[in-house]
Design a protein around this motif. Structure first.
Motif, mmCIF file in Angstrom:
data_model
loop_
_atom_site.group_PDB
_atom_site.id
_atom_site.type_symbol
_atom_site.label_atom_id
_atom_site.label_comp_id
_atom_site.label_asym_id
_atom_site.label_seq_id
_atom_site.Cartn_x
_atom_site.Cartn_y
_atom_site.Cartn_z
ATOM 1 N N LYS A 51 0.807 -1.221 0.000
ATOM 2 C CA LYS A 51 0.000 0.000 0.000
ATOM 3 C C LYS A 51 0.841 1.274 0.000
ATOM 4 O O LYS A 51 0.356 2.327 -0.386
ATOM 5 C CB LYS A 51 -0.975 0.007 1.173
ATOM 6 N N SER A 52 2.102 1.181 0.417
ATOM 7 C CA SER A 52 2.974 2.363 0.444
ATOM 8 C C SER A 52 4.352 2.023 -0.088
ATOM 9 O O SER A 52 4.835 0.898 0.063
ATOM 10 C CB SER A 52 3.136 2.880 1.882
ATOM 11 N N TRP A 54 8.207 2.737 0.508
ATOM 12 C CA TRP A 54 9.078 3.140 1.599
ATOM 13 C C TRP A 54 10.439 3.485 1.008
ATOM 14 O O TRP A 54 11.074 2.647 0.367
ATOM 15 C CB TRP A 54 9.205 2.017 2.618
ATOM 16 N N ARG A 138 7.697 7.507 3.994
ATOM 17 C CA ARG A 138 6.600 6.672 3.497
ATOM 18 C C ARG A 138 5.767 7.493 2.512
ATOM 19 O O ARG A 138 5.335 8.592 2.824
ATOM 20 C CB ARG A 138 5.706 6.204 4.633
ATOM 21 N N THR A 140 2.385 7.021 0.597
ATOM 22 C CA THR A 140 1.142 6.318 0.303
ATOM 23 C C THR A 140 0.539 7.052 -0.887
ATOM 24 O O THR A 140 0.188 8.228 -0.774
ATOM 25 C CB THR A 140 0.203 6.326 1.521
#
Length: 155
Positions: A51-52, A54, A138, A140
Motif C-alpha cells: 500500500k505504500s 518506503w 513513506r 502512500t
C-alpha cells in the motif's frame, strides 16, 4: 485523443500486476521540488508493502532537504530497454517521515516489517543494518499511473 485514452487504459497494469512489479523492482527515481521551484530527480532503493512505497533516504541529501520543506513527491519505477518492453509505475503524493532521523535502530513497531522487507530485498539480510545516515520516508500514493507496453502486441 480518444484512441490514446482507450489504449492507455488497455496498457495499464492491473492491481495484481502493479503489486507484483513494485514488489520485484529495486530502484526508483524520486522527483522533488527544490527551494527555487526547480525539479530535482534522484535515484533511490525502495520497498513496497502493498500500500505504500518506503524510501530509505540519506538525511543530508538535497532530496531530504527538499522534502522537509515541501513533502510533495513523484516517484517512477520502470523497466525495459526496447519500446515494446517498457513498463512502469508513477506514484505521487506527499511523504511522511517515519522513525528517528537519522535512523539508529531505536524500536519503532511501524518500521519492523518494512525494515525486514527492505533488508531481505536489498541486502539479503534478515535484519536492517543502520548506518546513522539514512531515515525512512513513506509515500502512500494519492495518484498512480502505470503502463506495460508489452500489452501493445495484443492490441
Amino acid at each position: 485523443m480518444a484512441d490514446t485514452q482507450r489504449r492507455g487504459r488497455r496498457i495499464m497494469m492491473t492491481p495484481a500486476e502493479l503489486d507484483e512489479f513494485l514488489t520485484a523492482r529495486r530502484t526508483c527515481r524520486v522527483a522533488t521540488v527544490s527551494a527555487d521551484g526547480a525539479p530535482h530527480v534522484s535515484t533511490l532503493w525502495f520497498a513496497w508493502d502493498g500500500k505504500s512505497l518506503w524510501l530509505y533516504s540519506i538525511t543530508r541529501s538535497k532530496r531530504w532537504a527538499d522534502l522537509r520543506r515541501d513533502p510533495r513527491v513523484a516517484v517512477v519505477v520502470d523497466a525495459g530497454e526496447e519500446y515494446g518492453e517498457l513498463r512502469g509505475v508513477e506514484v505521487s503524493g506527499s511523504v511522511e517521515f517515519v522513525g528517528e532521523a537519522p535512523r539508529t535502530g531505536e524500536p519503532h513497531p511501524e518500521l519492523d516489517a518494512v525494515e525486514r522487507l527492505f533488508a531481505r530485498k536489498n541486502f539479503g539480510l534478515e535484519e536492517m543494518p543502520h548506518d546513522g545516515r539514512h531515515a525512512w520516508l513513506r509515500l502512500t500514493p494519492e495518484s498512480t499511473a502505470s503502463w506495460d507496453f508489452r500489452k501493445l502486441a495484443s492490441l
